[in-house]
Design a protein around this motif. Structure first.
Motif, PDB file in Angstrom:
ATOM      1  N   SER A 215       0.832  -1.208   0.000  1.00 55.34           N
ATOM      2  CA  SER A 215       0.000   0.000   0.000  1.00 55.34           C
ATOM      3  C   SER A 215       0.863   1.253   0.000  1.00 55.34           C
ATOM      4  O   SER A 215       0.513   2.270  -0.605  1.00 55.34           O
TER       5      SER A 215
ATOM      6  N   LEU B  14       2.290   1.728  -3.523  1.00 52.11           N
ATOM      7  CA  LEU B  14       1.213   2.150  -4.408  1.00 52.11           C
ATOM      8  C   LEU B  14       0.851   3.610  -4.144  1.00 52.11           C
ATOM      9  O   LEU B  14       0.629   4.388  -5.073  1.00 52.11           O
TER      10      LEU B  14
ATOM     11  N   LYS C 157      -5.507   0.279  -8.135  1.00 52.90           N
ATOM     12  CA  LYS C 157      -5.862  -0.062  -6.760  1.00 52.90           C
ATOM     13  C   LYS C 157      -7.007  -1.067  -6.726  1.00 52.90           C
ATOM     14  O   LYS C 157      -6.969  -2.069  -5.984  1.00 52.90           O
TER      15      LYS C 157
END
Length: 277
Positions: free
Chosen positions: A38, A41, A57
């Protein structure tokens, strides 16, 4: 059993072959482990436009949701209903997929597949490994809805669709919706994890509300919109207040995931059919 792994990359510039590794999939044909970073990203949010970022996502989370069904195996699932995780299909994805998320060709590795070896491989090729407790709770919520509700309504709605402005003109960002159908009015539902960080919770709610507005603008009619989830712990004050607002809302209808029969009954009584052919 042979263990293989495939690295998932986000393509930044196809012409220059610029890409960033964000996740990894490991399998021995019996167990499957998957995780994406996460943090890594999130660092791409300033590079990708909002539509591409949300597509990435949503795609990664859809893989995560499919694999992370067993709460005792955080990133493992022994029997997938759609067993696409095999060496042959991953080779196909690595060669022929033109998506923004790319799989690398699967590589064999001489280790026993377990959470410890998975963590080591993840940290070698992706990023530091962090336990995302709130996400795990959320995944349990999603998997329960998927198990208890989806099989009972699959003939009446479209399940797990990613909707874009191609579907509804006034939808400005893609969103993955749990289900959508129609009778005399549109009907849609979304599972929400009220235990996640408040910023992400607000974002999930806002995106679902924006979808409902886009649906209604399309047909000039009010709809019925379900939010599926659990009451958050009261020490998460902001999250609990937001949950209360939704619970008391006339616009959205909150349904506890232990009472999803409410949704099933409504769809049957009103003869709801899939929104899209």
């Amino acid at each position: 059993m042979k263990t293989i792994y495939s690295i998932l990359y986000v393509t930044l510039n196809a012409a220059l072959n610029e890409r960033v590794s964000v996740g990894i999939l490991m399998s021995n044909s019996f167990e499957h482990y998957f995780k994406f970073s996460s943090e890594k990203l999130g660092a791409l949010k300033g590079i990708l436009n909002s539509e591409r970022y949300n597509l990435v996502k949503n795609y990664l989370k859809s893989i995560e949701k499919e694999i992370c069904l067993n709460s005792n195996q955080l990133f493992s699932e022994r029997e997938l209903k759609n067993n696409w995780i095999n060496e042959g299909y991953i080779i196909y994805l690595s060669k022929y997929s033109n998506n923004i998320v790319q799989f690398s060709a699967p590589k064999p590795i001489d280790v026993d597949l377990n959470i410890d070896t998975f963590k080591r491989i993840f940290e070698k090729y992706i990023f530091r490994y962090t336990e995302e407790v709130n996400e795990t709770i959320g995944l349990n919520i999603y998997s329960k809805v998927k198990q208890d509700l989806f099989p009972k309504i699959e003939d009446r709605v479209n399940l797990e669709m990613i909707l874009t402005s191609n579907n509804f003109e006034n939808l400005f960002a893609p969103i993955e919706i749990d289900f959508i159908g129609i009778n005399e009015i549109p009907v849609a539902g979304q599972t929400i994890d009220f235990e996640k960080k408040h910023y992400y919770l607000e974002n999930d709610i806002a995106r679902f509300v924006s979808l409902t507005k886009a649906i209604e603008l399309e047909g000039n009619s009010k709809g019925k919109y379900y939010v599926l989830g659990r009451e958050p712990q009261k020490h998460t004050d902001k999250n609990h207040q937001l949950w209360e607002h939704i619970r008391d809302s006339d616009f959205l209808e909150f349904v506890d995931i232990d009472e999803v029969g409410i949704v099933e009954e409504y769809l049957e009584e009103h003869n709801v059919r899939p929104f899209f052919d």
